[in-house]
Scaffold this motif. Sequence first.
Motif, mmCIF file in Angstrom:
data_model
loop_
_atom_site.group_PDB
_atom_site.id
_atom_site.type_symbol
_atom_site.label_atom_id
_atom_site.label_comp_id
_atom_site.label_asym_id
_atom_site.label_seq_id
_atom_site.Cartn_x
_atom_site.Cartn_y
_atom_site.Cartn_z
ATOM 1 N N ILE A 111 5.181 -1.095 -20.102
ATOM 2 C CA ILE A 111 4.707 0.199 -19.612
ATOM 3 C C ILE A 111 5.852 1.176 -19.842
ATOM 4 C CG2 ILE A 111 3.692 1.481 -17.713
ATOM 5 C CD1 ILE A 111 2.081 -1.018 -18.527
ATOM 6 N N GLU A 112 5.687 2.072 -20.787
ATOM 7 C CA GLU A 112 6.787 2.950 -21.186
ATOM 8 C C GLU A 112 7.090 3.991 -20.112
ATOM 9 O OE1 GLU A 112 5.326 4.460 -24.857
ATOM 10 O OE2 GLU A 112 6.021 2.716 -26.019
ATOM 11 N N GLU A 113 8.345 4.464 -20.120
ATOM 12 C CA GLU A 113 8.738 5.483 -19.156
ATOM 13 C C GLU A 113 7.955 6.775 -19.399
ATOM 14 O OE1 GLU A 113 12.851 6.346 -19.701
ATOM 15 O OE2 GLU A 113 12.548 7.380 -21.598
ATOM 16 N N GLY A 114 7.827 7.546 -18.335
ATOM 17 C CA GLY A 114 7.145 8.824 -18.484
ATOM 18 C C GLY A 114 6.288 9.173 -17.286
ATOM 19 N N ILE A 115 5.621 10.303 -17.412
ATOM 20 C CA ILE A 115 4.773 10.824 -16.336
ATOM 21 C C ILE A 115 3.383 10.201 -16.430
ATOM 22 C CG2 ILE A 115 3.566 12.908 -15.543
ATOM 23 C CD1 ILE A 115 6.069 14.493 -16.260
ATOM 24 N N TYR A 116 2.809 9.935 -15.279
ATOM 25 C CA TYR A 116 1.395 9.577 -15.220
ATOM 26 C C TYR A 116 0.746 10.386 -14.104
ATOM 27 C CZ TYR A 116 1.342 6.812 -10.892
ATOM 28 O OH TYR A 116 1.382 6.424 -9.581
ATOM 29 N N ALA A 129 10.508 2.877 -17.259
ATOM 30 C CA ALA A 129 9.859 1.813 -18.028
ATOM 31 C C ALA A 129 9.976 0.473 -17.298
ATOM 32 C CB ALA A 129 10.488 1.713 -19.412
ATOM 33 N N PHE A 130 8.961 -0.357 -17.446
ATOM 34 C CA PHE A 130 8.966 -1.702 -16.859
ATOM 35 C C PHE A 130 7.962 -2.561 -17.606
ATOM 36 C CE2 PHE A 130 5.680 0.696 -14.716
ATOM 37 C CZ PHE A 130 4.659 -0.199 -14.482
ATOM 38 N N ARG A 131 7.982 -3.836 -17.319
ATOM 39 C CA ARG A 131 6.961 -4.750 -17.834
ATOM 40 C C ARG A 131 6.149 -5.284 -16.658
ATOM 41 N NH1 ARG A 131 7.735 -5.833 -23.168
ATOM 42 N NH2 ARG A 131 9.866 -5.571 -23.987
ATOM 43 N N ILE A 132 4.878 -5.548 -16.924
ATOM 44 C CA ILE A 132 3.995 -6.066 -15.879
ATOM 45 C C ILE A 132 3.184 -7.228 -16.433
ATOM 46 C CG2 ILE A 132 2.076 -4.489 -16.414
ATOM 47 C CD1 ILE A 132 1.631 -4.293 -13.315
ATOM 48 N N ASP A 133 2.885 -8.196 -15.580
ATOM 49 C CA ASP A 133 2.058 -9.329 -15.997
ATOM 50 C C ASP A 133 0.704 -8.819 -16.492
ATOM 51 O OD1 ASP A 133 4.045 -11.097 -15.194
ATOM 52 O OD2 ASP A 133 3.130 -11.482 -13.238
ATOM 53 N N ALA A 134 0.296 -9.291 -17.652
ATOM 54 C CA ALA A 134 -1.002 -8.885 -18.194
ATOM 55 C C ALA A 134 -2.149 -9.392 -17.338
ATOM 56 C CB ALA A 134 -1.153 -9.383 -19.629
ATOM 57 N N TYR A 135 -1.934 -10.520 -16.668
ATOM 58 C CA TYR A 135 -2.957 -11.122 -15.818
ATOM 59 C C TYR A 135 -2.393 -11.333 -14.409
ATOM 60 C CZ TYR A 135 -4.859 -12.470 -20.402
ATOM 61 O OH TYR A 135 -5.323 -12.472 -21.688
ATOM 62 N N PRO A 136 -3.248 -11.338 -13.390
ATOM 63 C CA PRO A 136 -2.774 -11.717 -12.058
ATOM 64 C C PRO A 136 -2.201 -13.134 -12.063
ATOM 65 C CG PRO A 136 -5.013 -10.809 -11.965
ATOM 66 C CD PRO A 136 -4.690 -11.024 -13.412
ATOM 67 N N THR A 137 -1.440 -13.463 -11.048
ATOM 68 C CA THR A 137 -0.894 -14.813 -10.898
ATOM 69 C C THR A 137 -2.047 -15.777 -10.629
ATOM 70 O OG1 THR A 137 1.120 -13.866 -9.962
ATOM 71 C CG2 THR A 137 0.746 -16.226 -9.616
ATOM 72 N N LYS A 198 0.014 3.176 -12.552
ATOM 73 C CA LYS A 198 0.210 3.618 -13.932
ATOM 74 C C LYS A 198 -0.259 2.549 -14.913
ATOM 75 C CE LYS A 198 3.434 5.445 -17.311
ATOM 76 N NZ LYS A 198 4.809 5.916 -17.632
ATOM 77 N N ALA A 199 0.047 1.293 -14.623
ATOM 78 C CA ALA A 199 -0.392 0.201 -15.492
ATOM 79 C C ALA A 199 -1.911 0.117 -15.551
ATOM 80 C CB ALA A 199 0.189 -1.122 -15.006
ATOM 81 N N ALA A 200 -2.577 0.512 -14.474
ATOM 82 C CA ALA A 200 -4.041 0.445 -14.409
ATOM 83 C C ALA A 200 -4.718 1.642 -15.058
ATOM 84 C CB ALA A 200 -4.491 0.341 -12.948
ATOM 85 N N ARG A 201 -4.173 2.826 -14.866
ATOM 86 C CA ARG A 201 -4.855 4.061 -15.291
ATOM 87 C C ARG A 201 -4.329 4.637 -16.589
ATOM 88 N NH1 ARG A 201 -4.878 8.406 -10.662
ATOM 89 N NH2 ARG A 201 -6.573 9.232 -11.956
ATOM 90 N N GLY A 202 -3.125 4.221 -17.013
ATOM 91 C CA GLY A 202 -2.503 4.854 -18.164
ATOM 92 C C GLY A 202 -1.867 6.178 -17.783
ATOM 93 N N TYR A 242 -3.039 -0.169 -21.381
ATOM 94 C CA TYR A 242 -1.893 -0.984 -21.796
ATOM 95 C C TYR A 242 -2.271 -2.439 -22.067
ATOM 96 C CZ TYR A 242 0.819 2.978 -20.017
ATOM 97 O OH TYR A 242 1.333 4.234 -19.796
ATOM 98 N N GLY A 243 -3.537 -2.797 -21.886
ATOM 99 C CA GLY A 243 -3.959 -4.183 -22.089
ATOM 100 C C GLY A 243 -3.755 -5.056 -20.877
ATOM 101 N N VAL A 244 -3.812 -4.470 -19.672
ATOM 102 C CA VAL A 244 -3.638 -5.223 -18.434
ATOM 103 C C VAL A 244 -5.022 -5.526 -17.849
ATOM 104 C CG1 VAL A 244 -2.480 -5.304 -16.201
ATOM 105 C CG2 VAL A 244 -1.476 -3.986 -18.078
ATOM 106 N N PHE A 245 -5.240 -6.786 -17.475
ATOM 107 C CA PHE A 245 -6.546 -7.256 -17.022
ATOM 108 C C PHE A 245 -6.677 -7.214 -15.497
ATOM 109 C CE2 PHE A 245 -6.404 -8.742 -21.262
ATOM 110 C CZ PHE A 245 -7.656 -9.172 -21.662
ATOM 111 N N ASP A 246 -7.917 -7.127 -15.047
ATOM 112 C CA ASP A 246 -8.281 -7.290 -13.628
ATOM 113 C C ASP A 246 -7.608 -6.273 -12.710
ATOM 114 O OD1 ASP A 246 -10.215 -9.204 -13.706
ATOM 115 O OD2 ASP A 246 -9.035 -10.808 -12.830
ATOM 116 N N MET A 247 -7.479 -5.037 -13.179
ATOM 117 C CA MET A 247 -6.930 -3.999 -12.311
ATOM 118 C C MET A 247 -8.014 -3.354 -11.448
ATOM 119 S SD MET A 247 -3.744 -4.243 -13.055
ATOM 120 C CE MET A 247 -2.593 -2.886 -12.852
#
Length: 305
Positions: A111-116, A129-137, A198-202, A242-247
Amino acid sequence: MAGVTRWTGREVGLLREALRKSGKDFAALVGVSHRQLVTWENRGETIRLRPGNQEALDTLLTRAGIDAQQRFAALLTEKAAVEHDERAEELLRSDPHSVKHPVDGKIMVLIEEGIYLSGAEDIPIWVEAFRIDAYPTTNADYERFVRATGHRPPKHWPGGRYPDNLFDHPVVWVTWYDASAYAAWAGKALPTSAQWEKAARGPKGRKYPWGDDPTAAKCNVQDSEIGHTTPVSRYQSGVSPYGVFDMCGNAWEWCSTTTEKGRYELKGSAFTSPFTRSAPSLTNDANATMSDNDTSFRCISLLTK
């Protein structure tokens, strides 16, 4: 032995293998022709069996000896593991920014740095900027943590091990403390509510991960009438930008953001939630000691400078 929710050609083939029967002998036990059995197995998950056939297979599994039942459970788990790994590898190939975490092996997306645009009012907020699991645990992810640390397993795991048919479902019945312990073991953290949103909405403030259309069929919510969790990769059309599932739906997810002492934000809604509560901009919270059958989590990792 956990039963089979819905028999397809995939499970039929695995049961025949567990019973160590030839095609003709197995077909006779089920009460179908050998040709019909071959069709089932060749079509795999694309075929849904008639209720009478499903009942016959339920009976056959129930009457099988304990050794055959255990072999069937092991084969189901092995198959699910292979399919899960294949999905993960495909995600790595399709997204050059995805990585596999070195501790828990989960795929993480950038998830790139910036405004959402945040919240119902779309307020601009800057996020590093950060990384997030594409799927829940998942239950399988959490079991590796339990085995490595001796942490208490969730209450719905009989004998301290997850049910075989929940391999790739989000782990539930976890408190905020349980989720935090997993994150610490993996060298990660729980996301803030801003990171999660941000990971959910872009960056442009989509109302839902897939866009602005209120489409309940793209997630596992109360309106879907499923009534339980589903595999974390099921809703391919409901992924975030961003390609993140189950948000949306499936299970609420713990965040690290506090609302008051001892209470933390939950995001994303669950299979128990009406679709009207599923928008990622909406908030919920709970006591850190709360656990339920619709509450899970995923982790983030910060980028090193």
